[in-house]
Design a protein around this motif. Structure first.
Motif, PDB file in Angstrom:
ATOM      1  N   ASP A  46     -15.311  -3.057   8.217  1.00 15.70           N
ATOM      2  CA  ASP A  46     -15.144  -1.618   8.418  1.00 15.70           C
ATOM      3  C   ASP A  46     -14.621  -0.905   7.177  1.00 15.70           C
ATOM      4  OD1 ASP A  46     -15.993  -1.741  11.106  1.00 15.70           O
ATOM      5  OD2 ASP A  46     -13.970  -2.324  11.743  1.00 15.70           O
ATOM      6  N   THR A  68     -11.513  -6.152   1.638  1.00 10.51           N
ATOM      7  CA  THR A  68     -11.774  -5.264   2.769  1.00 10.51           C
ATOM      8  C   THR A  68     -12.615  -5.955   3.835  1.00 10.51           C
ATOM      9  OG1 THR A  68     -13.683  -4.339   1.597  1.00 10.51           O
ATOM     10  CG2 THR A  68     -11.610  -3.130   1.426  1.00 10.51           C
ATOM     11  N   THR A 113       0.842  -1.203   0.000  1.00 15.55           N
ATOM     12  CA  THR A 113       0.000   0.000   0.000  1.00 15.55           C
ATOM     13  C   THR A 113       0.873   1.247   0.000  1.00 15.55           C
ATOM     14  OG1 THR A 113      -0.119   0.085   2.423  1.00 15.55           O
ATOM     15  CG2 THR A 113      -1.862  -1.148   1.292  1.00 15.55           C
ATOM     16  N   ASP A 129       0.332   5.859  -0.219  1.00 16.37           N
ATOM     17  CA  ASP A 129      -0.513   7.038  -0.245  1.00 16.37           C
ATOM     18  C   ASP A 129      -0.566   7.567  -1.677  1.00 16.37           C
ATOM     19  OD1 ASP A 129      -0.386  10.264  -0.067  1.00 16.37           O
ATOM     20  OD2 ASP A 129      -1.598   9.452   1.576  1.00 16.37           O
ATOM     21  N   GLU A 173      -8.502   3.526  -1.701  1.00 16.45           N
ATOM     22  CA  GLU A 173      -9.042   4.641  -2.482  1.00 16.45           C
ATOM     23  C   GLU A 173      -8.820   4.437  -3.972  1.00 16.45           C
ATOM     24  OE1 GLU A 173      -7.164   8.159  -0.929  1.00 16.45           O
ATOM     25  OE2 GLU A 173      -8.550   8.253   0.753  1.00 16.45           O
ATOM     26  N   ASN A 211     -11.669  -1.516   5.780  1.00 18.68           N
ATOM     27  CA  ASN A 211     -10.211  -1.449   5.811  1.00 18.68           C
ATOM     28  C   ASN A 211      -9.615  -2.569   4.964  1.00 18.68           C
ATOM     29  OD1 ASN A 211     -10.273   0.707   7.680  1.00 18.68           O
ATOM     30  ND2 ASN A 211     -10.559  -0.764   9.335  1.00 18.68           N
ATOM     31  N   GLU A 219      -7.145   7.230   4.814  1.00 16.67           N
ATOM     32  CA  GLU A 219      -7.291   7.101   6.252  1.00 16.67           C
ATOM     33  C   GLU A 219      -7.684   5.689   6.664  1.00 16.67           C
ATOM     34  OE1 GLU A 219     -10.232   9.047   9.538  1.00 16.67           O
ATOM     35  OE2 GLU A 219      -9.536  10.343   7.921  1.00 16.67           O
ATOM     36  N   ALA A 220      -7.058   5.188   7.728  1.00 14.64           N
ATOM     37  CA  ALA A 220      -7.354   3.883   8.319  1.00 14.64           C
ATOM     38  C   ALA A 220      -7.203   2.724   7.325  1.00 14.64           C
ATOM     39  CB  ALA A 220      -8.754   3.872   8.939  1.00 14.64           C
ATOM     40  N   CYS A 221      -6.283   2.871   6.399  1.00 13.09           N
ATOM     41  CA  CYS A 221      -5.990   1.812   5.422  1.00 13.09           C
ATOM     42  C   CYS A 221      -7.196   1.483   4.536  1.00 13.09           C
ATOM     43  CB  CYS A 221      -5.472   0.555   6.121  1.00 13.09           C
ATOM     44  SG  CYS A 221      -4.553  -0.543   5.016  1.00 13.09           S
ATOM     45  N   ARG A 222      -8.027   2.476   4.270  1.00 10.13           N
ATOM     46  CA  ARG A 222      -9.182   2.273   3.383  1.00 10.13           C
ATOM     47  C   ARG A 222      -8.743   2.449   1.937  1.00 10.13           C
ATOM     48  NH1 ARG A 222     -12.196   4.424   7.773  1.00 10.13           N
ATOM     49  NH2 ARG A 222     -13.679   2.836   8.441  1.00 10.13           N
ATOM     50  N   VAL A 247      -4.095   3.785  -0.491  1.00 11.12           N
ATOM     51  CA  VAL A 247      -4.938   3.874   0.692  1.00 11.12           C
ATOM     52  C   VAL A 247      -4.990   5.283   1.250  1.00 11.12           C
ATOM     53  CG1 VAL A 247      -4.658   1.454   1.384  1.00 11.12           C
ATOM     54  CG2 VAL A 247      -3.052   3.170   2.226  1.00 11.12           C
TER      55      VAL A 247
END
Length: 135
Positions: free
Chosen positions: A109, A106, A16, A18, A48, A111, A43-46, A41
């Protein structure tokens, strides 16, 4: 015979980064890990977005310096995801229908907990035991 689930075939951990990471950083990471995609990813490894080796080719085709272009500029977004308890047969059909070869996995949540690729599906299905009497 029980159905194989995504969580049994997915790759963990997943690489992962940013969205602001450079294409150079991403391509080096993928090369070192021997993989063809990474999950972008927030916030909180979500998840994107997803960035693949094909996206690296697009950067080259555009003539962009890889140390200046960000993966956020070239990633596929929004990203499609899959639940770890989904059967491989249903996700395989979905991947074919939606023409995707990488799906972040995922949890409840949202994540990221892994990634499922067409290679993972192929390997899991080819490793499954055949019923007695089949060839």
């Amino acid at each position: 015979m029980t159905e194989t689930l995504v969580k049994e075939a997915m790759t963990t951990p997943m690489l992962t980064l940013d969205a602001e990471a450079t294409v150079d950083e991403a391509s080096r990471g993928m090369l070192e890990a021997g993989i063809k995609s990474l999950v972008v990813v927030g916030e909180a490894c979500r998840p994107e977005g997803i960035f693949t080796s094909t996206d690296v080719l697009q950067v080259a085709a555009d003539g962009r310096p890889t140390d200046e272009a960000t993966i956020g500029e070239y990633m596929t977004s929004p990203v499609k995801t899959v639940d770890p308890d989904t059967s491989l047969s249903s996700v395989g059909r979905r991947m074919v229908e939606e023409e995707v070869s990488h799906l972040p996995v995922t949890d409840a949540d949202g994540n990221g907990v892994g990634i499922l690729t067409t290679t993972d599906v192929t390997e899991a299905l080819s490793a499954a035991e055949l019923p007695a009497g089949s060839t």
